[in-house]
Design a protein around this motif. Structure first.
Motif, PDB file in Angstrom:
ATOM      1  N   ILE A 176      14.526   3.385  -0.614  1.00 40.73           N
ATOM      2  CA  ILE A 176      13.570   4.487  -0.592  1.00 40.73           C
ATOM      3  C   ILE A 176      12.508   3.846  -1.494  1.00 40.73           C
ATOM      4  O   ILE A 176      12.348   3.427  -2.721  1.00 40.73           O
ATOM      5  N   THR A 177      11.296   4.083  -0.842  1.00 37.84           N
ATOM      6  CA  THR A 177       9.770   3.508  -1.391  1.00 37.84           C
ATOM      7  C   THR A 177       9.160   4.482  -1.920  1.00 37.84           C
ATOM      8  O   THR A 177       9.025   5.542  -1.261  1.00 37.84           O
ATOM      9  N   LEU A 178       8.724   4.511  -3.170  1.00 42.66           N
ATOM     10  CA  LEU A 178       8.080   5.540  -3.871  1.00 42.66           C
ATOM     11  C   LEU A 178       6.418   5.146  -4.233  1.00 42.66           C
ATOM     12  O   LEU A 178       6.367   4.131  -5.097  1.00 42.66           O
ATOM     13  N   ARG A 179       5.784   5.971  -3.794  1.00 42.65           N
ATOM     14  CA  ARG A 179       4.284   5.602  -4.569  1.00 42.65           C
ATOM     15  C   ARG A 179       4.276   6.396  -5.801  1.00 42.65           C
ATOM     16  O   ARG A 179       3.982   7.784  -5.785  1.00 42.65           O
ATOM     17  N   VAL A 180       4.111   5.612  -6.734  1.00 43.91           N
ATOM     18  CA  VAL A 180       3.935   6.227  -8.264  1.00 43.91           C
ATOM     19  C   VAL A 180       2.780   5.585  -8.986  1.00 43.91           C
ATOM     20  O   VAL A 180       2.871   4.209  -8.819  1.00 43.91           O
ATOM     21  N   ASP A 181       1.878   6.307  -9.646  1.00 44.13           N
ATOM     22  CA  ASP A 181       0.993   5.763 -10.359  1.00 44.13           C
ATOM     23  C   ASP A 181       1.492   4.784 -11.398  1.00 44.13           C
ATOM     24  O   ASP A 181       2.511   5.146 -11.893  1.00 44.13           O
ATOM     25  N   PRO A 182       1.024   3.624 -11.803  1.00 45.20           N
ATOM     26  CA  PRO A 182       1.444   2.770 -13.052  1.00 45.20           C
ATOM     27  C   PRO A 182       1.826   3.491 -14.276  1.00 45.20           C
ATOM     28  O   PRO A 182       2.724   3.325 -14.944  1.00 45.20           O
ATOM     29  N   ALA A 183       0.903   4.588 -14.661  1.00 43.40           N
ATOM     30  CA  ALA A 183       1.236   5.345 -15.818  1.00 43.40           C
ATOM     31  C   ALA A 183       2.558   5.966 -15.710  1.00 43.40           C
ATOM     32  O   ALA A 183       3.119   6.300 -16.628  1.00 43.40           O
ATOM     33  N   ASP A 184       3.088   6.457 -14.335  1.00 38.50           N
ATOM     34  CA  ASP A 184       4.233   7.230 -14.248  1.00 38.50           C
ATOM     35  C   ASP A 184       5.230   6.576 -13.950  1.00 38.50           C
ATOM     36  O   ASP A 184       6.468   7.031 -14.129  1.00 38.50           O
ATOM     37  N   ARG A 185       5.280   5.115 -13.956  1.00 38.07           N
ATOM     38  CA  ARG A 185       6.480   4.274 -13.780  1.00 38.07           C
ATOM     39  C   ARG A 185       7.272   4.403 -14.688  1.00 38.07           C
ATOM     40  O   ARG A 185       8.751   4.328 -14.233  1.00 38.07           O
ATOM     41  N   PRO A 186       7.029   4.477 -15.930  1.00 30.94           N
ATOM     42  CA  PRO A 186       8.296   4.602 -16.852  1.00 30.94           C
ATOM     43  C   PRO A 186       9.070   5.823 -16.903  1.00 30.94           C
ATOM     44  O   PRO A 186      10.277   5.887 -16.746  1.00 30.94           O
ATOM     45  N   ALA A 187       8.269   6.964 -16.422  1.00 30.42           N
ATOM     46  CA  ALA A 187       9.285   8.312 -16.108  1.00 30.42           C
ATOM     47  C   ALA A 187      10.075   8.108 -14.906  1.00 30.42           C
ATOM     48  O   ALA A 187      11.197   8.454 -14.825  1.00 30.42           O
ATOM     49  N   ALA A 188       9.422   7.423 -13.868  1.00 31.55           N
ATOM     50  CA  ALA A 188      10.469   7.276 -12.587  1.00 31.55           C
ATOM     51  C   ALA A 188      11.304   6.346 -12.862  1.00 31.55           C
ATOM     52  O   ALA A 188      12.790   6.567 -12.380  1.00 31.55           O
ATOM     53  N   ALA A 189      11.350   5.230 -13.629  1.00 23.73           N
ATOM     54  CA  ALA A 189      12.378   4.312 -14.256  1.00 23.73           C
ATOM     55  C   ALA A 189      13.538   5.135 -14.766  1.00 23.73           C
ATOM     56  O   ALA A 189      14.665   5.093 -14.820  1.00 23.73           O
ATOM     57  N   ALA A 190      12.855   6.050 -15.790  1.00 28.84           N
ATOM     58  CA  ALA A 190      13.845   6.963 -16.823  1.00 28.84           C
ATOM     59  C   ALA A 190      14.653   7.696 -15.569  1.00 28.84           C
ATOM     60  O   ALA A 190      16.001   8.086 -15.830  1.00 28.84           O
ATOM     61  N   VAL A 191      14.269   8.383 -14.433  1.00 28.61           N
ATOM     62  CA  VAL A 191      14.842   9.054 -13.656  1.00 28.61           C
ATOM     63  C   VAL A 191      16.113   8.113 -12.807  1.00 28.61           C
ATOM     64  O   VAL A 191      17.249   8.637 -12.887  1.00 28.61           O
ATOM     65  N   TYR A 192      15.874   7.206 -12.414  1.00 34.21           N
ATOM     66  CA  TYR A 192      16.567   5.978 -11.964  1.00 34.21           C
ATOM     67  C   TYR A 192      17.615   5.611 -12.798  1.00 34.21           C
ATOM     68  O   TYR A 192      18.829   5.837 -12.331  1.00 34.21           O
ATOM     69  N   GLU A 193      17.374   5.371 -14.294  1.00 34.66           N
ATOM     70  CA  GLU A 193      18.425   5.393 -15.183  1.00 34.66           C
ATOM     71  C   GLU A 193      19.344   6.276 -15.455  1.00 34.66           C
ATOM     72  O   GLU A 193      20.574   6.337 -15.581  1.00 34.66           O
ATOM     73  N   LEU A 210      11.711  13.552  -9.406  1.00 39.18           N
ATOM     74  CA  LEU A 210      10.675  12.640  -9.155  1.00 39.18           C
ATOM     75  C   LEU A 210       9.443  13.182  -8.670  1.00 39.18           C
ATOM     76  O   LEU A 210       8.295  12.606  -8.606  1.00 39.18           O
ATOM     77  N   ALA A 211       9.704  14.295  -7.951  1.00 36.56           N
ATOM     78  CA  ALA A 211       8.502  14.919  -7.060  1.00 36.56           C
ATOM     79  C   ALA A 211       7.309  15.015  -7.674  1.00 36.56           C
ATOM     80  O   ALA A 211       6.272  14.731  -7.182  1.00 36.56           O
ATOM     81  N   PRO A 212       7.415  15.538  -9.194  1.00 40.11           N
ATOM     82  CA  PRO A 212       6.043  15.451  -9.809  1.00 40.11           C
ATOM     83  C   PRO A 212       5.365  14.231  -9.947  1.00 40.11           C
ATOM     84  O   PRO A 212       4.417  14.116 -10.149  1.00 40.11           O
ATOM     85  N   LEU A 213       5.946  13.297  -9.845  1.00 38.85           N
ATOM     86  CA  LEU A 213       5.591  11.920 -10.035  1.00 38.85           C
ATOM     87  C   LEU A 213       4.906  11.142  -8.912  1.00 38.85           C
ATOM     88  O   LEU A 213       4.174  10.282  -8.697  1.00 38.85           O
ATOM     89  N   LEU A 214       5.250  11.699  -7.360  1.00 42.23           N
ATOM     90  CA  LEU A 214       5.032  11.182  -6.376  1.00 42.23           C
ATOM     91  C   LEU A 214       3.589  11.364  -5.923  1.00 42.23           C
ATOM     92  O   LEU A 214       3.055  12.575  -5.977  1.00 42.23           O
ATOM     93  N   ARG A 215       2.910  10.227  -5.321  1.00 39.91           N
ATOM     94  CA  ARG A 215       1.625  10.365  -4.899  1.00 39.91           C
ATOM     95  C   ARG A 215       1.648  10.606  -3.270  1.00 39.91           C
ATOM     96  O   ARG A 215       0.555  10.681  -2.657  1.00 39.91           O
ATOM     97  N   ALA A 216       2.636  10.450  -2.832  1.00 40.52           N
ATOM     98  CA  ALA A 216       2.938  10.401  -1.316  1.00 40.52           C
ATOM     99  C   ALA A 216       4.440  10.906  -1.016  1.00 40.52           C
ATOM    100  O   ALA A 216       5.419  10.570  -2.009  1.00 40.52           O
TER     101      ALA A 216
END
Length: 93
Positions: A6-23, A77-83
């Motif tokens: 699953i490939t996610l387009r996430v702004d660099p500033a939002d990547r820590p939040a996306a990584a937190a969802v992963y964890e 994740l939805a609020p963090l996704l650009r696409a």
């Protein structure tokens, strides 16, 4: 062995939040999803990928329909996704 990528387009500033969802959902994924064998977070300059391992394609498809994925993971994740996520299934030979 089957891989769900699953490939996610996430702004660099939002990547820590996306990584937190992963964890947050890594252990529930490994402990409760039938056929789950592994889960890895791959970070590149242009996107973030989550690579899931399964014993079968049926197990991977069932996960995509599960409440853990559709409600919990996608919901956070939805609020963090650009696409829209790019979802691919690979079977090993």
């Amino acid at each position: 062995m089957v891989y769900l990528q699953i490939t996610l387009r996430v702004d660099p500033a939002d990547r820590p939040a996306a990584a937190a969802v992963y964890e947050k959902y890594k252990q529930p994924f490994l402990g409760t999803v039938d056929g789950a064998t592994g889960k890895e977070l791959l970070v590149r300059g242009e996107d973030v990928q989550v690579l899931h391992g399964f014993r079968s394609a049926a197990d991977a498809r069932a996960y995509l329909d599960s409440e853990l994925f559709t409600k919990d993971v996608v919901g956070e994740l939805a609020p963090l996704l650009r696409a829209e996520p790019d979802i691919r299934l690979y079977d090993t030979v």
